[in-house]
Enzyme design. Sequence first.
Site, short mmCIF file in Angstrom:
data_model
loop_
_atom_site.label_atom_id
_atom_site.label_comp_id
_atom_site.label_asym_id
_atom_site.label_seq_id
_atom_site.Cartn_x
_atom_site.Cartn_y
_atom_site.Cartn_z
N CYS A 145 -8.18 22.11 -48.37
CA CYS A 145 -7.08 22.42 -47.50
C CYS A 145 -7.46 22.56 -46.04
CB CYS A 145 -6.28 23.43 -47.88
SG CYS A 145 -7.17 24.84 -47.84
N PHE A 180 -6.22 22.86 -57.88
CA PHE A 180 -7.22 22.18 -58.57
C PHE A 180 -8.65 22.47 -57.59
CE2 PHE A 180 -6.31 18.47 -56.15
CZ PHE A 180 -7.61 17.95 -55.81
N LYS A 192 -2.15 31.46 -63.71
CA LYS A 192 -1.89 30.06 -64.00
C LYS A 192 -2.79 29.22 -63.11
CE LYS A 192 0.00 26.72 -63.71
NZ LYS A 192 -0.93 25.44 -63.73
N GLU A 207 -0.23 14.41 -45.64
CA GLU A 207 -1.72 14.73 -46.09
C GLU A 207 -2.00 13.61 -47.10
OE1 GLU A 207 -1.88 18.18 -48.74
OE2 GLU A 207 -3.57 18.82 -47.82
N GLU A 259 -4.06 22.93 -64.03
CA GLU A 259 -4.36 22.10 -65.49
C GLU A 259 -5.40 21.24 -65.41
OE1 GLU A 259 -1.83 21.99 -63.55
OE2 GLU A 259 -0.62 20.20 -63.77
N SER A 268 0.26 22.35 -52.96
CA SER A 268 0.90 21.18 -52.13
C SER A 268 2.25 21.97 -51.59
CB SER A 268 1.04 19.99 -52.75
OG SER A 268 1.80 20.10 -53.89
P1 NAD Z 1 -0.24 21.12 -56.67
O1 NAD Z 1 0.95 21.46 -55.73
O2 NAD Z 1 -0.26 19.79 -57.25
O3 NAD Z 1 -0.42 22.26 -57.74
C1 NAD Z 1 -0.65 23.47 -57.37
C2 NAD Z 1 -0.30 24.31 -58.90
O4 NAD Z 1 0.98 24.16 -58.82
C3 NAD Z 1 -0.99 23.96 -60.00
O5 NAD Z 1 -1.05 25.28 -60.70
C4 NAD Z 1 0.03 23.00 -60.83
O6 NAD Z 1 -0.03 23.08 -62.27
C5 NAD Z 1 1.40 23.85 -60.15
N1 NAD Z 1 2.44 22.55 -60.42
C6 NAD Z 1 2.22 21.34 -60.04
N2 NAD Z 1 3.47 20.80 -59.97
C7 NAD Z 1 4.39 21.84 -60.33
C8 NAD Z 1 5.80 21.75 -60.23
N3 NAD Z 1 6.66 20.79 -60.01
N4 NAD Z 1 6.53 22.70 -60.36
C9 NAD Z 1 5.79 24.03 -60.51
N5 NAD Z 1 4.35 24.20 -60.49
C10 NAD Z 1 3.68 23.07 -60.20
O7 NAD Z 1 -1.54 21.17 -55.83
P2 NAD Z 1 -2.99 20.65 -56.14
O8 NAD Z 1 -3.06 19.13 -56.46
O9 NAD Z 1 -3.36 21.29 -57.34
O10 NAD Z 1 -3.92 21.06 -54.87
C11 NAD Z 1 -3.91 20.09 -53.66
C12 NAD Z 1 -3.00 20.87 -52.66
O11 NAD Z 1 -3.25 22.21 -52.26
C13 NAD Z 1 -3.19 20.26 -51.51
O12 NAD Z 1 -2.00 19.86 -50.89
C14 NAD Z 1 -3.92 21.17 -50.76
O13 NAD Z 1 -3.86 20.97 -49.07
C15 NAD Z 1 -3.47 22.33 -51.10
N6 NAD Z 1 -4.15 23.65 -50.76
C16 NAD Z 1 -3.90 24.50 -49.93
C17 NAD Z 1 -4.44 25.60 -49.48
C18 NAD Z 1 -4.00 26.48 -48.55
O14 NAD Z 1 -4.65 27.72 -48.51
N7 NAD Z 1 -3.22 26.15 -47.73
C19 NAD Z 1 -5.83 25.76 -50.38
C20 NAD Z 1 -6.04 24.76 -51.28
C21 NAD Z 1 -5.44 23.49 -51.47
#
Ligand code: NAD
Length: 504
Positions: free
Chosen positions: A287, A150, A174, A389, A177, A232
């Site tokens: 991040c 997000f 994808k 985090e 959401e 994450s």
């Molecule tokens: P998230 O892991 O909750 O979601 C990321 C994606 O995974 C979304 O599209 C979501 O729909 C999907 N998803 C969520 N739960 C899932 C599941 N159980 N099974 C399969 N897919 C699932 O992350 P977020 O809250 O949207 O973003 C924040 C996180 O992203 C933080 O941890 C941040 O550090 C990380 N991030 C990392 C980088 C990097 O380059 N290392 C860059 C930006 C954000």
Amino acid sequence: MTRRIEGFVAGKSAKATSGREGDVFNPNTGEVQAKVGFASAADVDAAVKAAANAQPAWGAVNPQRRARVMFEFKRLVEAHMEELAELLSSEHGKVVADSRGDVQRGLEVIEFACGIPHALKGEYTEGAGPGIDVYSMRQPLGVVAGITPFNFPAMIPMWMFGVAIAVGNTFILKPSEKDPSVPLRLAELFVEAGAAAGTDTTGVLHVVHGDKIAVDAILTHPEIRAVSFVGSSDIAHYIYQTGAANGKRVQAMGGAKNHGIVLPDADMEQTVKDLLGAAYGSAGERCMALPVVVPVGKKTADELRERVVAGIEGLKVGVSTDAQAQYGPVVSSAHRKKIADYIQLGKDEGAELVVDGRGFSMQGYEKGFFIGPSLFDKVKPEMKTYNEEIFGPVLQIVRAETLEEAIDLPSKHQYGNGVAIFTRNGRAAREFASKVNVGMVGVNVPIPVPVAYHTFGGWKRSAFGDTNQHGMEGVKFWTKVKTVTARWPEGDQADSSFVIPTMR
Ligand code: NAD
């Protein structure tokens, strides 16, 4: 009536058929502003079929014409910058100026992709043996996919599809959401860009919305060759394992806990300005934020703390449309609660809570997902709030006595995304950059996100897989190499042999 957001397949809106949906909030007011339809496995399959149908023709378009589509796309995104930035802020909560930056950093990868003919040139060896030439070429993988978080709903999709499409793949996106509208608009603009550039791109970029069901359908779909993920760490690990078990190439970027090391000789005024922006900008939901600061020596720590407290007093938290605000609300009420719980835990663990942002309320927007800036001092490496985090506007001071100790902290941390050092001492900075066990390093640069033609990627639990995002690493990730060994002997016949050919 509540606005509905649907997928985008083959250049048209594609209604989700699962009957499941998610809320898209306005984080300023806390209200549900739209509903997003969640794709079923069958919806994902329909998008993959459309992408598979289009891929041979798109892959056969010459690289220069694909680049022209990218130039046109860049022009269109620039023309729609304000619309995209406002839409992004309205769903994410970051201030509009920051949303422009989100779009712009993605566009810089599109600019890199405009040079794809050059990046795709293969290698050639003339005369590798008698009458033998060897050459290699990079070919697209086919249908590929990206799953995005997000927090950068414009930049991260463009990191992925910008390069993947330019090299000749077709793409299933994808997005998160939580803020799905900007990725959707980008896909619409991409199709428009194709029409303007005289190349049909209706089958090239598709968007499916949803949660684990859509993600699992991507991870197990036999036609999808590669998956790029950012989110994450636990989910990144799951994506890496499941994608690989299904025979896919996977890169999966995870969470972070980036440290800023402050040496006694640093320019304190500038360093504190940098720290405030990097810790609290975008409400800490980056991040590459700097949620941990490691001052070296007591005098540095005391001065730094005093200046940070004064800086926090001058910070302005506001609604995302407020041009004077430095940061806005966080993305959801659940996330706000998670941050507040971490603040309580930090106190319970024995860290000193110097500034507590939990009581903050935005006048007129009491139901918005706002949280004020918080500061902890005397945080210890064994604390849970240090190891995990938080992803919110919380800065933690971990005091160190020596440079070695300051190198050790980020090096031993489970995450290894980014790190920064603030100093006037080139020798110390050089030693730090060389020794620290982290993927991206800033020297007097608080948020060292590399430019688009270099590559982005952390170490340890911040990234699973072995290639980075964008730059030449991105080109490698999204292509496969074919190597041709050709023999054109001078006479009618070449020697044939029953032993393995060597170049003796
Ligand atoms: P998230 O892991 O909750 O979601 C990321 C994606 O995974 C979304 O599209 C979501 O729909 C999907 N998803 C969520 N739960 C899932 C599941 N159980 N099974 C399969 N897919 C699932 O992350 P977020 O809250 O949207 O973003 C924040 C996180 O992203 C933080 O941890 C941040 O550090 C990380 N991030 C990392 C980088 C990097 O380059 N290392 C860059 C930006 C954000």
